[in-house]
Structure formats: structure tokens, C-alpha cells
Design an enzyme around this catalytic site. Structure first.
Site, PDB file in Angstrom:
ATOM      1  N   SER A 192       0.839  -1.209   0.000  1.00 15.29           N
ATOM      2  CA  SER A 192       0.000   0.000   0.000  1.00 15.29           C
ATOM      3  C   SER A 192       0.863   1.243   0.000  1.00 15.29           C
ATOM      4  O   SER A 192       0.564   2.223  -0.690  1.00 15.29           O
ATOM      5  CB  SER A 192      -0.941  -0.012   1.209  1.00 15.29           C
ATOM      6  OG  SER A 192      -0.206   0.109   2.394  1.00 15.29           O
ATOM      7  N   ARG A 196       0.400   3.459  -3.279  1.00 17.81           N
ATOM      8  CA  ARG A 196      -0.300   4.728  -3.064  1.00 17.81           C
ATOM      9  C   ARG A 196       0.483   5.875  -3.686  1.00 17.81           C
ATOM     10  O   ARG A 196      -0.043   6.677  -4.457  1.00 17.81           O
ATOM     11  CB  ARG A 196      -0.492   4.984  -1.571  1.00 17.81           C
ATOM     12  CG  ARG A 196      -1.216   6.304  -1.285  1.00 17.81           C
ATOM     13  CD  ARG A 196      -1.308   6.603   0.202  1.00 17.81           C
ATOM     14  NE  ARG A 196      -1.960   5.516   0.922  1.00 17.81           N
ATOM     15  CZ  ARG A 196      -1.326   4.679   1.735  1.00 17.81           C
ATOM     16  NH1 ARG A 196      -0.037   4.814   1.941  1.00 17.81           N
ATOM     17  NH2 ARG A 196      -1.980   3.732   2.350  1.00 17.81           N
ATOM     18  N   ASN A 200      -0.682   7.787  -7.168  1.00 21.30           N
ATOM     19  CA  ASN A 200      -0.978   9.212  -7.155  1.00 21.30           C
ATOM     20  C   ASN A 200      -0.120   9.972  -8.155  1.00 21.30           C
ATOM     21  O   ASN A 200      -0.600  10.820  -8.908  1.00 21.30           O
ATOM     22  CB  ASN A 200      -0.761   9.775  -5.750  1.00 21.30           C
ATOM     23  CG  ASN A 200      -2.018   9.702  -4.915  1.00 21.30           C
ATOM     24  OD1 ASN A 200      -2.913  10.509  -5.075  1.00 21.30           O
ATOM     25  ND2 ASN A 200      -2.090   8.713  -4.049  1.00 21.30           N
TER      26      ASN A 200
END
Lengths: 256, 156
Positions: A192, A196, A200
């Protein structure tokens, strides 16, 4: 871009999302990610070193003030989350925050600037934002993961770590379930973390590339708001990566 | 998603940066910040102490001024009393002196009057004797008549 003829939209996008790779298979290197991240790291940590060398307890200059602000920010977060004695976590968190922030900030450069300049020198593929390369984000998150494992063993001992992994959250009777849960949980952490940040930045870059495909007279209408919004994302993602690193490492220090 | 050896290179770079920060960047900056925090704390403590000293000095000053005022008032009152006493004493002394001088003058007057009366008596006695000589036309034996003369002067 260097091909001479105008590329189609999908060619343009793919071109911008392709790393400049050297080598074959697994033993290939993304030269652009490595070069940009090393240059940025050297520049920003060199600057911080220059400040740290002539740091004074008196009235700080602007550069020292700025660096101290960063240090204070990281230090206060570490103090809030982590209650043990560890000389690594705070500098690690600072490194992550500063490095990820500067690598993310490459996103603010117009998407064509670096590829265009480098095309003069015969470099035809260049992805200027290192954090849009999952190798970069996974390198950091897996390093953090290794530190998590290391501190779990160091603080709790092999027995304590095994006991915690098998005994929580449902008690020893359901040890296999607990262990499975723990493995999933621990694998999810670096995944994660890395995905992440990568997601992004990749999405942000993609939007910039799409905006760059528009006619130049409408680009500013979308490009300016997105760039301004992206300043927030850049900072926020660097901050989240740093905070989660601190949290994960402090969890590795504390028993359930 | 194209995972390759870049990951290893990045991990090494990351490790070097973390080591560098931990070794050269974090400790001196942290130390400087802590030193400054301590300096500020010391400064604040010194200011507090200075304020306390100032308050104490002000109290002491007020106490001393009050004491001085009381002393001055006492001295003035005493001087006033002393002055009154001195005036009274001087008045008494002057009165006494005056009385004494009057007394002395009276005494002198009395004495001089007595003397004059004595002289007058004698002269009267001499005159009476001379008168008697004139009357008797002869020498009166003073010694023989001294009793008479004393009687005459005693009768004056």
C-alpha cells in the site's frame, strides 16, 4: 518527439510513460529514475548538509530556519507516534519526506521540458518524475518493510514475534488464522505504501500529459488548477509516506 | 508495472541517503535546536529572576523610605518639643533673673538708704553737738558726753 513527424496522441502518451531502460529482463535499469533521484538526493541532502555543517544555536539564517522547520516537523511527528529510543526512525522519516517531496516535485516541471532538452543530446525516452516509477516507490517501501521485520525480531525476539503473530487478534486457539491475517497485514503495508505513492504520481503525470495534448491556448485553464492542486498532492503524498513509515516502525516496536 | 534491478539501485541510494542524514544532517541540527531551546529557557528563567529581584528591591526601597519618613517625623517632633522646652526654660530663666535683679536692686536700695540714714544720724549728732557747743560756748568733752551723743543719735 525526436522522430521528426508529429506523434499520435497515444504514441505521445506511451512515449512519456516509458522509462529510459538499459539492460534486459530483470537486470535492466531505469536510467532516468536512477539519475534524477540521485541528482535530486545529492542536491537536497547536500544543501541540508551545508546547513548542518555551520548550524548555530544562535539566531538562524533563512536556510537554517527552513531546514530546522523540516526537522522540527518530522521530530514532532515521531515524538507523537513513537515512544521508544531509536536514533534511526527520525532521520529515516526526514529522508523519506524530503526525498519523496523533491522527486514528486519534478511533476511540476512541464511534462515536455526535460525530454525536449535531452532529445538534443540523443536521449529519446525520459520519464522525469522518479516516483511514477514503481521501482522507486517499492525500493523505499521494501526497505521500510525490512526494517519492520528487523525491529520486530530485535525488540520482541523471535519467540515474542512468533507469539504475537500467532496469538493476535483471536487468541492462540486460532493460531493459523492469526498467522495468515498477520502475513496479509504485513505484506499489505509495503504494497500500500508503494502503490499509493506510485498511483498518485502516475495519475497526476498522466493528467498533465493529457492536458499537454490540448491546444496550447486552453492548456492553462486545466493545467494551472491541476498544477496548483498537485502542489498539495506532492506534499501530502510525501507526508503520508513519512507518517506511515513512522507508524509501521513504531508498531514493530510495540507489543499488541 | 515493470519491476527490475532499478529497485535494487534505488534501495541502495535510499540506504545511503538515510545513513547520510542520520550521520551528518540530523544530529547537528537537532543539537543546535536543543541548545537554542535551552538558551531560551535560561533567558526566560533569568528574566523571571530579574523581575523577582526587582520586586524585592522595590519592596525594600519602600520599606526604607517609610522608615526614613518615620524617623524624620520623629526628629521633627522631638525638635519641636525641645524647642518649646527651650523657650519655656529661657522664659523661666529670664523671669528668675529678672526677679533676682529686682531683689538685688531692692536690697541695694535698702542698704544705701540705711547708709544714708547712718550718715545723716552722725551728721545730725555732729550738728547737734556743734549746736550744743555753740549754745554752751565751750568745748564739750566728747568723751564725757559720748553717752549723751549715742543717746541722741539713737533717738533719731
Amino acid at each position: 518527439m525526436a522522430a521528426g513527424k508529429e506523434p499520435s496522441a497515444s504514441e505521445y502518451i506511451v512515449h512519456h510513460l516509458t522509462n529510459n531502460a538499459a539492460g534486459e529482463g530483470f537486470w535492466s535499469f531505469h536510467v532516468d529514475s536512477l539519475v534524477v533521484s540521485v541528482i535530486l538526493g545529492a542536491a537536497v541532502f547536500g544543501m541540508m548538509y551545508a546547513v548542518a555543517r555551520k548550524v548555530s544555536a544562535g539566531v538562524p539564517g533563512p536556510a537554517q530556519n527552513f531546514v530546522e522547520m523540516l526537522v522540527e516537523l518530522v521530530d514532532s511527528q515521531v515524538k507523537v507516534v513513537f515512544h521508544g529510543q531509536n536514533d534511526l526512525i527520525a532521520p529515516l522519516a526526514l529522508t523519506i519526506f524530503v526525498w519523496v517531496f523533491t522527486m514528486n516535485a519534478m511533476d511540476i516541471l512541464p511534462v515536455d521540458v526535460l525530454p525536449w532538452i535531452l532529445s538534443w543530446f540523443g536521449v529519446h525516452y525520459f520519464k522525469s518524475v522518479p516516483t511514477t516509477d514503481p521501482n522507486v516507490t517499492f525500493a523505499m517501501s521494501l526497505s521500510v518493510f525490512c526494517l519492520m521485520i528487523y525491529y520486530n525480531f530485535k525488540v520482541k525476539g523471535a519467540g515474542g514475534f512468533a507469539h504475537e503473530a500467532m496469538g493476535a487478534p483471536f487468541g492462540m486457539k486460532l493460531a493459523p488464522v492469526n498467522l495468515l491475517f498477520r502475513i496479509i497485514e504485513d505484506i499489505a503495508k509495503p504494497l500500500s505504501l508503494a502503490l499509493r505513492l506510485f498511483g498518485n504520481m502516475y495519475a497526476g503525470e498522466m493528467v498533465f500529459i493529457l492536458i499537454a495534448l490540448l491546444p496550447f491556448y486552453v492548456q492553462w485553464m486545466l493545467g494551472a488548477p491541476w498544477a496548483i492542486f498537485h502542489i498539495l498532492i506532492i506534499t501530502l503524498q510525501a507526508y503520508i509516506f513519512m507518517m506511515l513509515t513512522i507508524v509501521y516502525l513504531s508498531m514493530a516496536h510495540e507489543s499488541h | 508495472m515493470n519491476i527490475n534491478a532499478t529497485l535494487l539501485g534505488q534501495a541502495i541510494t535510499f540506504a545511503i541517503l538515510v545513513w547520510f542524514t542520520m550521520r551528518f544532517v540530523w544530529p547537528p541540527i537537532m543539537k543546535a535546536m536543543q541548545d537554542r531551546a535551552r538558551r531560551i529557557a535560561d533567558g526566560l528563567a533569568a528574566a523571571e529572576q530579574g523581575q523577582q529581584k526587582f520586586n524585592q528591591a522595590e519592596k525594600e526601597y519602600e520599606a526604607r523610605v517609610n522608615e526614613g519618613r518615620q524617623q524624620a517625623a520623629g526628629i521633627v517632633a522631638q525638635a519641636h518639643k525641645q524647642g518649646v522646652e527651650m523657650i519655656e526654660a529661657a522664659k523661666d530663666a529670664a523671669r528668675d533673673e529678672g526677679n533676682r535683679m529686682i531683689e538685688a536692686a531692692k536690697h541695694e536700695i535698702g542698704r544705701e538708704r540705711e547708709q544714708a540714714r547712718e550718715q545723716l544720724k552722725q551728721q545730725v549728732a555732729v550738728l547737734a553737738l556743734a549746736g550744743a557747743e555753740q549754745i554752751l560756748m565751750r568745748e564739750v568733752d566728747r568723751k564725757a558726753h559720748s553717752d549723751l551723743l549715742a543717746k541722741i543719735s539713737g533717738g533719731l
